[in-house]
Enzyme design. Structure first.
Site, PDB file in Angstrom:
ATOM      1  N   HIS B  62     -60.090 -59.930  -4.438  1.00  0.00           N
ATOM      2  CA  HIS B  62     -59.693 -59.241  -2.997  1.00  0.00           C
ATOM      3  C   HIS B  62     -58.636 -58.878  -2.711  1.00  0.00           C
ATOM      4  O   HIS B  62     -57.469 -59.504  -2.298  1.00  0.00           O
ATOM      5  CB  HIS B  62     -60.165 -60.446  -2.144  1.00  0.00           C
ATOM      6  N   HIS B  64     -56.574 -55.297  -0.950  1.00  0.00           N
ATOM      7  CA  HIS B  64     -56.349 -54.050  -0.146  1.00  0.00           C
ATOM      8  C   HIS B  64     -55.489 -52.760  -0.799  1.00  0.00           C
ATOM      9  O   HIS B  64     -54.379 -53.384  -0.659  1.00  0.00           O
ATOM     10  CB  HIS B  64     -56.271 -54.156   1.245  1.00  0.00           C
ATOM     11  N   ASN B  96     -62.202 -50.938   2.871  1.00  0.00           N
ATOM     12  CA  ASN B  96     -61.739 -50.364   4.372  1.00  0.00           C
ATOM     13  C   ASN B  96     -60.570 -49.529   4.108  1.00  0.00           C
ATOM     14  O   ASN B  96     -59.454 -49.588   4.629  1.00  0.00           O
ATOM     15  CB  ASN B  96     -61.427 -51.356   5.334  1.00  0.00           C
ATOM     16  N   ASP B 153     -65.850 -55.702   4.697  1.00  0.00           N
ATOM     17  CA  ASP B 153     -64.741 -56.258   4.884  1.00  0.00           C
ATOM     18  C   ASP B 153     -63.542 -55.911   5.919  1.00  0.00           C
ATOM     19  O   ASP B 153     -63.612 -54.696   5.837  1.00  0.00           O
ATOM     20  CB  ASP B 153     -63.776 -56.879   3.534  1.00  0.00           C
ATOM     21  N   HIS B 180     -67.150 -60.853   5.102  1.00  0.00           N
ATOM     22  CA  HIS B 180     -65.914 -61.347   5.924  1.00  0.00           C
ATOM     23  C   HIS B 180     -66.665 -62.142   7.104  1.00  0.00           C
ATOM     24  O   HIS B 180     -67.363 -61.313   7.851  1.00  0.00           O
ATOM     25  CB  HIS B 180     -65.282 -60.087   6.451  1.00  0.00           C
ATOM     26  N   ASN B 278     -56.538 -62.581   9.596  1.00  0.00           N
ATOM     27  CA  ASN B 278     -57.973 -62.807   9.890  1.00  0.00           C
ATOM     28  C   ASN B 278     -58.807 -63.167   8.418  1.00  0.00           C
ATOM     29  O   ASN B 278     -58.715 -62.284   7.950  1.00  0.00           O
ATOM     30  CB  ASN B 278     -58.036 -61.799  10.729  1.00  0.00           C
ATOM     31  N   ASP B 305     -56.501 -61.798  -0.747  1.00  0.00           N
ATOM     32  CA  ASP B 305     -56.582 -60.595   0.345  1.00  0.00           C
ATOM     33  C   ASP B 305     -55.292 -59.880   0.832  1.00  0.00           C
ATOM     34  O   ASP B 305     -54.936 -59.846   1.778  1.00  0.00           O
ATOM     35  CB  ASP B 305     -56.941 -61.728   1.703  1.00  0.00           C
ATOM     36  N   GLY B 324     -53.179 -59.623   8.483  1.00  0.00           N
ATOM     37  CA  GLY B 324     -52.865 -59.519   6.706  1.00  0.00           C
ATOM     38  C   GLY B 324     -51.603 -59.503   6.462  1.00  0.00           C
ATOM     39  O   GLY B 324     -50.746 -59.157   7.223  1.00  0.00           O
TER      40      GLY B 324
HETATM   41 ZN   LIG Z   1     -61.598 -60.015   5.599  1.00  0.00          ZN
HETATM   42 ZN   LIG Z   2     -59.497 -58.302   3.193  1.00  0.00          ZN
END
Ligand SMILES: [Zn+2]
Ligand SMILES: [Zn+2]
Lengths: 306, 429
Positions: B62, B64, B96, B153, B180, B278, B305, B324
Site C-alpha cells: 500500500h 502512493h 489515485n 483507495d 478503503h 484517513n 499507506d 496521510g
Molecule cells: Zn485509503
Molecule cells: Zn492509501
C-alpha cells in the site's frame, strides 16, 4: 500579579488564580468604561493585529474597542477565504505580519488548533478569539464575569449550557472555565447536538429543557447556527423552539430566579422567545459591555507581561 | 560480481527455514548456501552478518507514488529509492494519481518507469473509471497490462451494486478488490471521534464509519465469492468482523499500518498535521485490537499507506490539511520496535507479514531462499537502535510524525534484480 501563560489559547487547563486575576482586572476596567473619558494609556506603543479568517463583526468590534481604550495601535486583517483557497499559505501570511513587528495577535479561524500553531511560528502573544468548534476563551470569561456580577460568586452555582453544544466553541470554554471556578456545569439539548461522551468532561446531560430549568440557576443559551449545518441535526427550527426554546411561560412555571445568558446574535423565536430576549431575566446587553472590559483585562495582562 | 552473506540467519516461513549459514550470490542468483570455499571468500564482497536476518524481500502493498501527476511530491523513482532504503524489494502502488491508473497506458507507464530499478513496482488499478464509483474500469485490460489488484483507495466504492460487479468481474482473473472502508456519510471530520476530539474541538470520524463498510464488504465477499482485501484496518470492531469472517471461510484479508498499531488519537493534541490521516488514529483499545489481530493472523500483513505530501500542503490549518504520512522508511523499524520487541510477533511472523502474505494476496511469486533462485532478499538488523531523521529520507516529501523517534531494527541491505542497496548506495551485482 501576572498570568501563568503568555498566550490565551483556551480555558482548558488555565488555573483558577489566572481566571480570578482576569475577572478582578476586568472589574477595574469596567469602572473605567463608566467614566466620561474611557481611555487609559496602558498599551501605548503596542501593536495588535486582529487576524480574522471568519466573519465575526461582534467579536472583532469588541476586541477593537478594548484595544482603543487601552491606547494600542490596531491593525485589522480580515478575510473569509481560507488560505487553502487563497494560494498564500496561512504560515506565509503570519510570517508577513510577524515581519511588521507586532506585539499581539488576536485570531479567529475556522480550524481548531490555529492559535496553538501561531505560538510556534510567531513571537507575539496569541489570543484565541474562537477556533473552529474548539474554544472561545474571552467569551467564556465574559460569561463568567456576567454570572459573577449577578450572583457575587461562581463557586457552587448551577449553570446549564443549552443548545448545539457539539458545534459550539462557547460551550467548551464555559465548561472548562466554570468547572475550574467551582461551578456545577450541565448541558441540555437534543441528543444530536450533544457530543458523545461529554460526561467524561464532568458535566451532566439533560435532554429535557424543563428538567434543566428546574435544576439550574443560570442558562447559557447558545445560538442555533444554521451555517454550521444545525439544520441536519434537528427536524426544524419550529420543533427546536417547541422543545428546547426558552419562553417566559417556561420560566414562570418554575417560579424562581433564572439568569439567561446568550452570546449573540439571538435567533428570536428559536432559542429564545422575544419576551425572554428583552425580559428581566436576561443579562445579554451586560454581557456585551462586560465583553469589552474582559478583553481589556486580557490584553492588558498579556501585553504588560515580561 | 559475487557477494557473500556471511553467518546470516536465513528466515523463510514458506520453506520452514530458520538456520544460520553463509550464502553466496553470483550474478544476482543464489549459488550456494553453506559449503563455501576459501576461493569463494577471496573472490567475493563479504558482508559480515552475525545476528542479522535474511529473508525473502519485503513487500509493501500500500504505497502512493504520486506519479503521474504530483511528481513534486514523489515519483516512481524516489518512491522506489525510499522503499529500498526502508528494506523493501517490492511495492504495490495505488491508483489515485492524475490521471488515475484506470487505463492500460498508465499501468504501462508506471511499469516502464520502474523497469530498471531494484524495487519491483506493481500497479493497483482503479476499480471504477476515474475512481468515481460509477462505471467499471477496463479491468481485464488493466490486468493484462500488469495490474495486480483493483481499488478506488482514497475513497470507498460507495454503491454496493458497483462493488458487487467489480468483485464478480475480478473473479475472471483472481485479483482482490482492495477497499478503503469509509462510509462518507458518517466521516465528515478531521480525527477520530471520541473524548479527544471533543476536547480538541475537531469534528470526529467514528469507528462505525469503517465498520459498516467492512461488514458490507465481507457480506458481499461471502455472497459473490470474490476476494476482498481491507486496507489500513483501524478499528477494533472491524478487526473482530474480519476474524469472524475468516472463521467462516470467507475470502477476506486485511492489512494494518505501522501508525495504526503505534499511535493513538491523543497525538493530535498538538494539532500537528503529521498526525492527520484517513482512517484517523484511533484509541488505545483499537491499537491493542490491531496488535492482537496481527498476532493471531486476523490481519495478514503490514502495509504503510505511504502518502507523500508537499510541505506547503501539509503545513495548513488542521481541518484543511490533506490526510496521510510517509511510511516506507519507518515501517520496518516501527514493526520491530512495537511488535517484535514487545513480543507480539516473532521474527518469523514478521517475515510472514512483510514478505510472504502481501505477495500471496496479490498472486505474486514469493521468492525462495534456495540455490538457483534469483536473489530477492531483505537483510535486517533486528537490534540496531537508530533515530529517524526525515532530512535523510529518500522520499521527496517529509511528512512523517516519526521524525527524531528512537527505533529498534533497521534494514541493512536489500537485493533484487541483480542489484544491491547497501551502505546508502545502489550497486549492480
Ligand atoms: Zn485509503
Ligand atoms: Zn492509501
Amino acid at each position: 500579579m501576572s498570568l501563568s501563560n503568555r498566550h490565551l489559547l483556551g480555558l482548558h487547563g488555565v488555573p483558577k488564580e489566572d481566571i480570578q486575576l482576569i475577572l478582578e482586572t476586568a472589574r477595574t476596567f469596567r469602572e473605567v468604561l463608566e467614566r466620561p473619558i474611557k481611555k487609559v494609556p496602558t498599551l501605548q506603543g503596542k501593536t495588535i493585529v486582529n487576524l480574522f479568517y471568519e466573519n465575526s463583526t461582534r467579536t472583532r468590534i469588541s476586541f477593537e474597542l478594548a484595544q482603543k481604550r487601552l491606547s494600542a495601535d490596531t491593525i485589522n486583517f480580515s478575510t473569509s477565504t481560507s488560505s487553502a483557497k487563497k494560494g498564500e499559505t496561512f504560515k506565509d501570511t503570519v510570517r508577513n505580519i510577524e515581519a511588521m513587528k507586532v506585539d499581539m495577535i488576536v485570531v479567529r479561524h475556522q480550524s481548531a488548533g490555529v492559535p496553538q500553531y501561531l505560538t510556534k511560528i510567531s513571537k507575539a502573544n496569541i489570543i484565541n478569539a474562537g477556533d473552529g468548534i474548539h474554544e472561545h476563551p474571552t467569551q467564556g470569561l465574559l460569561d463568567m464575569y456576567s454570572i459573577r456580577e449577578k450572583f457575587g460568586r461562581l463557586e457552587g452555582l448551577k449553570v446549564c449550557i443549552v443548545g448545539d453544544v457539539a458545534h459550539s466553541r462557547v460551550a467548551l470554554s464555559n465548561i472548562f472555565g466554570l468547572k475550574t471556578m467551582g461551578a456545577e456545569v450541565s448541558v441540555c439539548g437534543p441528543a444530536t447536538m450533544i457530543p458523545l461522551g461529554i460526561e467524561s468532561l464532568g458535566v451532566k446531560v439533560y435532554h429535557r429543557i424543563d428538567e434543566a430549568m428546574a435544576k439550574n440557576e443560570v442558562l447559557n443559551v447558545l445560538r442555533i447556527q444554521l451555517e454550521r449545518d444545525a439544520g441536519k441535526r434537528i427536524p426544524s427550527l419550529r420543533e427546536y423552539h417547541k422543545f428546547f426554546g426558552i419562553t417566559s411561560d417556561r420560566i414562570e412555571k418554575h417560579n424562581r430566579e433564572i439568569v439567561i445568558l446568550h452570546p449573540g446574535p439571538i435567533n428570536r423565536g428559536v432559542e429564545l422567545s422575544s419576551e425572554v430576549a428583552d425580559g428581566p431575566y436576561q443579562v445579554i446587553l451586560d454581557q456585551v459591555t462586560n465583553g469589552v472590559a474582559v478583553r481589556m483585562a486580557v490584553l492588558y495582562l498579556l501585553g504588560t507581561m515580561h | 560480481m559475487k557477494i557473500i552473506l556471511k553467518q546470516v540467519r536465513l528466515l523463510n516461513p514458506e520453506q520452514k527455514l530458520d538456520e544460520k549459514n553463509d550464502l553466496l550470490i553470483e550474478d544476482g542468483t543464489i549459488k550456494k548456501i553453506g559449503g563455501l570455499t576459501e576461493t569463494d571468500f577471496k573472490s567475493s564482497q563479504v558482508l559480515e552478518l552475525e545476528n542479522k536476518i535474511c529473508s525473502p524481500g519485503f513487500f509493501d502493498m500500500h504505497v502512493h507514488l504520486r506519479e503521474p501527476g504530483r511528481e513534486d511530491e514523489e515519483t516512481v523513482e524516489t518512491g522506489s529509492n525510499a522503499a529500498a532504503a526502508g528494506g523493501f524489494t517490492g511495492v504495490a502502488c495505488l491508483p489515485n494519481t492524475n490521471p488515475d491508473i484506470d487505463s492500460a497506458e498508465v499501468v504501462r507507464f508506471i511499469k516502464e518507469k520502474s523497469k530498471d530499478h531494484l524495487v519491483d513496482v506493481f500497479p493497483i488499478a482503479a476499480a471504477t473509471l476515474g475512481r468515481k464509483g460509477e462505471a467499471l474500469s477496463p479491468m481485464y485490460e488493466l490486468f493484462e497490462a500488469g495490474a495486480v489488484a483493483f481499488s478506488d483507495d482514497g475513497t470507498v466504492i460507495k454503491n454496493a451494486g458497483i462493488l458487487r460487479n467489480a468483485l464478480e468481474y475480478s473473479r475472471n482473473f483472481g485479483t482482490p478488490i482492495i477497499e478503503h472502508c469509509e462510509d462518507e456519510s458518517l466521516s465528515d471530520g478531521a480525527m477520530n471521534e471520541g473524548y479527544t476530539s471533543t476536547l480538541l474541538g475537531l469534528a470526529g470520524i467514528p469507528n462505525v464509519a469503517e465498520d459498516i463498510i467492512v461488514m458490507r464488504d465481507i457480506m458481499m465477499a461471502e455472497f459473490i465469492g470474490g476476494k476482498v482485501h481491507i486496507a489500513h484496518i483501524s478499528s477494533k470492531n472491524s478487526v473482530e468482523l474480519v476474524r469472524q469472517a475468516k472463521k467462516k471461510g470467507i475470502k477476506v484479508t486485511a492489512e494494518a499500518t505501522p501508525h495504526h498499531f503505534t499511535l493513538t488519537d491523543e497525538s493530535v493534541k498538538t494539532y500537528d498535521t503529521n498526525y492527520k490521516m484517513n482512517p484517523p488514529l484511533r484509541t488505545q483499545e483499537d491499537v491493542d485490537a490491531i496488535r492482537l489481530g496481527l498476532k493471531d493472523g486476523t490481519i495478514d500483513c503490514i502495509a504503510s499507506d505511504h502518502a507523500p505530501h508537499a510541505i506547503e500542503e501539509k503545513e495548513m490549518e488542521f481541518i484543511f490539511a490533506p490526510n496521510g504520512i510517509l511510511g516506507l522508511e519507518t515501517s520496518v523499524g516501527l514493526a520491530i520496535t512495537e511488535l517484535v520487541q514487545k513480543k507480539i510477533l516473532s521474527l518469523m511472523q514478521l517475515v510472514e507479514k512483510f514478505a510472504i502474505n502481501p505477495r500471496k494476496i496479490l498472486n505474486i511469486h514469493v521468492p525462495q531462499i534456495k540455490v538457483g533462485e534469483k536473489a530477492n532478499l531483505s537483510i535486517i538488523d533486528p537490534s540496531m537502535i537508530w533515530t529517524v531523521d526525515v532530512s535523510k529520507f529518500k522520499s521527496k516529501s517529509k511528512n512523517s510524525p516519526f521524525d527524531q523517534r528512537l527505533l529498534t531494527g533497521k534494514s541493512i541491505a536489500v537485493i533484487n534484480n541483480n542489484k544491491m542497496f547497501y551502505e546508502d548506495k545502489f550497486v549492480t551485482i
